[in-house]
Design a protein around this motif. Sequence first.
Motif, PDB file in Angstrom:
ATOM      1  N   TYR A  23      39.066  46.767  42.832  1.00  0.00           N
ATOM      2  CA  TYR A  23      39.842  45.911  41.935  1.00  0.00           C
ATOM      3  C   TYR A  23      39.932  44.478  42.469  1.00  0.00           C
ATOM      4  CZ  TYR A  23      43.807  44.678  38.892  1.00  0.00           C
ATOM      5  OH  TYR A  23      44.627  44.085  37.992  1.00  0.00           O
ATOM      6  N   VAL A  24      40.186  44.332  43.768  1.00  0.00           N
ATOM      7  CA  VAL A  24      40.360  42.978  44.306  1.00  0.00           C
ATOM      8  C   VAL A  24      39.030  42.264  44.498  1.00  0.00           C
ATOM      9  CG1 VAL A  24      42.528  43.568  45.447  1.00  0.00           C
ATOM     10  CG2 VAL A  24      40.396  43.702  46.736  1.00  0.00           C
ATOM     11  N   VAL A  25      37.914  42.973  44.398  1.00  0.00           N
ATOM     12  CA  VAL A  25      36.621  42.303  44.348  1.00  0.00           C
ATOM     13  C   VAL A  25      36.349  41.800  42.933  1.00  0.00           C
ATOM     14  CG1 VAL A  25      34.122  42.664  44.479  1.00  0.00           C
ATOM     15  CG2 VAL A  25      35.601  43.519  46.305  1.00  0.00           C
ATOM     16  N   LEU A  26      36.629  42.650  41.941  1.00  0.00           N
ATOM     17  CA  LEU A  26      36.329  42.301  40.552  1.00  0.00           C
ATOM     18  C   LEU A  26      37.291  41.266  39.989  1.00  0.00           C
ATOM     19  CD1 LEU A  26      34.421  42.950  38.246  1.00  0.00           C
ATOM     20  CD2 LEU A  26      35.925  44.836  37.582  1.00  0.00           C
ATOM     21  N   GLY A  30      36.245  37.809  38.431  1.00  0.00           N
ATOM     22  CA  GLY A  30      36.482  37.593  37.013  1.00  0.00           C
ATOM     23  C   GLY A  30      37.165  36.272  36.728  1.00  0.00           C
ATOM     24  N   VAL A  31      38.200  35.961  37.499  1.00  0.00           N
ATOM     25  CA  VAL A  31      38.945  34.719  37.272  1.00  0.00           C
ATOM     26  C   VAL A  31      38.080  33.504  37.615  1.00  0.00           C
ATOM     27  CG1 VAL A  31      40.943  33.354  37.984  1.00  0.00           C
ATOM     28  CG2 VAL A  31      41.191  35.817  37.631  1.00  0.00           C
ATOM     29  N   THR A 296      33.355  40.621  32.398  1.00  0.00           N
ATOM     30  CA  THR A 296      32.787  39.542  31.581  1.00  0.00           C
ATOM     31  C   THR A 296      33.011  38.184  32.235  1.00  0.00           C
ATOM     32  OG1 THR A 296      34.812  39.318  30.250  1.00  0.00           O
ATOM     33  CG2 THR A 296      33.108  40.815  29.428  1.00  0.00           C
ATOM     34  N   GLY A 297      34.139  38.036  32.933  1.00  0.00           N
ATOM     35  CA  GLY A 297      34.362  36.794  33.676  1.00  0.00           C
ATOM     36  C   GLY A 297      33.418  36.677  34.850  1.00  0.00           C
ATOM     37  N   ALA A 298      33.189  37.791  35.548  1.00  0.00           N
ATOM     38  CA  ALA A 298      32.329  37.767  36.733  1.00  0.00           C
ATOM     39  C   ALA A 298      30.890  37.389  36.389  1.00  0.00           C
ATOM     40  CB  ALA A 298      32.369  39.127  37.424  1.00  0.00           C
TER      41      ALA A 298
END
Length: 312
Positions: A23-26, A30-31, A296-298
């Motif tokens: 989660y903290v990678v994605l 993403g942001v 989608t942000g990533a």
Amino acid sequence: MRPLRAFWRFFSRRFPALRYLAYVVLWPAGVLGALAPLRPAGAAVGPGVAKQVCAALALFVILFFMRAVDEVKDLDYDREFHPDRPLVTGETDAATIRFYLAGAAAAAVALSAVVGPAAVVTGVAIMAYSVFLLLLERTSERFRESVWGNIAVTIQLKTGLICYLALLAASGGTGTPPLPTALVVLSFLLAYLHWEIARKTVRARFALPGEKLYSTACGARWSLGVAAVLMVTACFLRAVVALKADAGAVRPATLAVLAAPLALVVWGVIGFRRRGEARHTAGGPAFAAYLAFLATGAVQPALMSEAPPWFG
């Protein structure tokens, strides 16, 4: 060794590391990726490797801090609905939790210091607000009983975390325009709320007495409808920002990838309507939609006509 074993049991049961690490990678990816079209031409998506790694680790530690605070905050509720949790069973006590909180806070501040002073201030503010919510839970009956009022206050923790990540875009020396950045932050907040509300929406006849659900006050149909609208709005805001950016985003591809979380929203709503004879939530599809929104942000920098480097 015994305290270490006790910590590991608490950590592994209440904070599954692999899930949160993914989660903290994605989430940062993403942001930062969603903000990439707002960066000056030729600018990297984010700062250097060290700052991005430390920010991700700090986020991981802050999330653990928040999880530990929630264990104390939700103790009375857990006694009734989650009797197997460590504080309820006595496997962990409040003094031990305070020790974990102190260690997590120190680690978060040290990691944030690598990112910059603004990250330190934001990280400390997030953890302080988390403790404030614990005190509010103990002193305000309205806060405890109103699920919708509760989320309106507690969601500011997620606002702080998203702002923490958005600060990375500015830590390399060049930032992003304030209004579009605020819209991106809001979109990620709404996408999270979609999952939060959908996973706690159950038809009235299947709700347990005293269970804290968003559907209790207004009904499952209205609650799930709100969740769906939140994700639609989140995708709309992201599309607006991407289309108005001057950094050369590939517009058709950007709009196409944003259709993925929307398709998962439709899947969740249809699945919920079909399973009317058993207790069911749309939490699974909603979480998939949220992860798709992050993804989608990533990938957004790769959809730009001139894909920028990821590390500054």
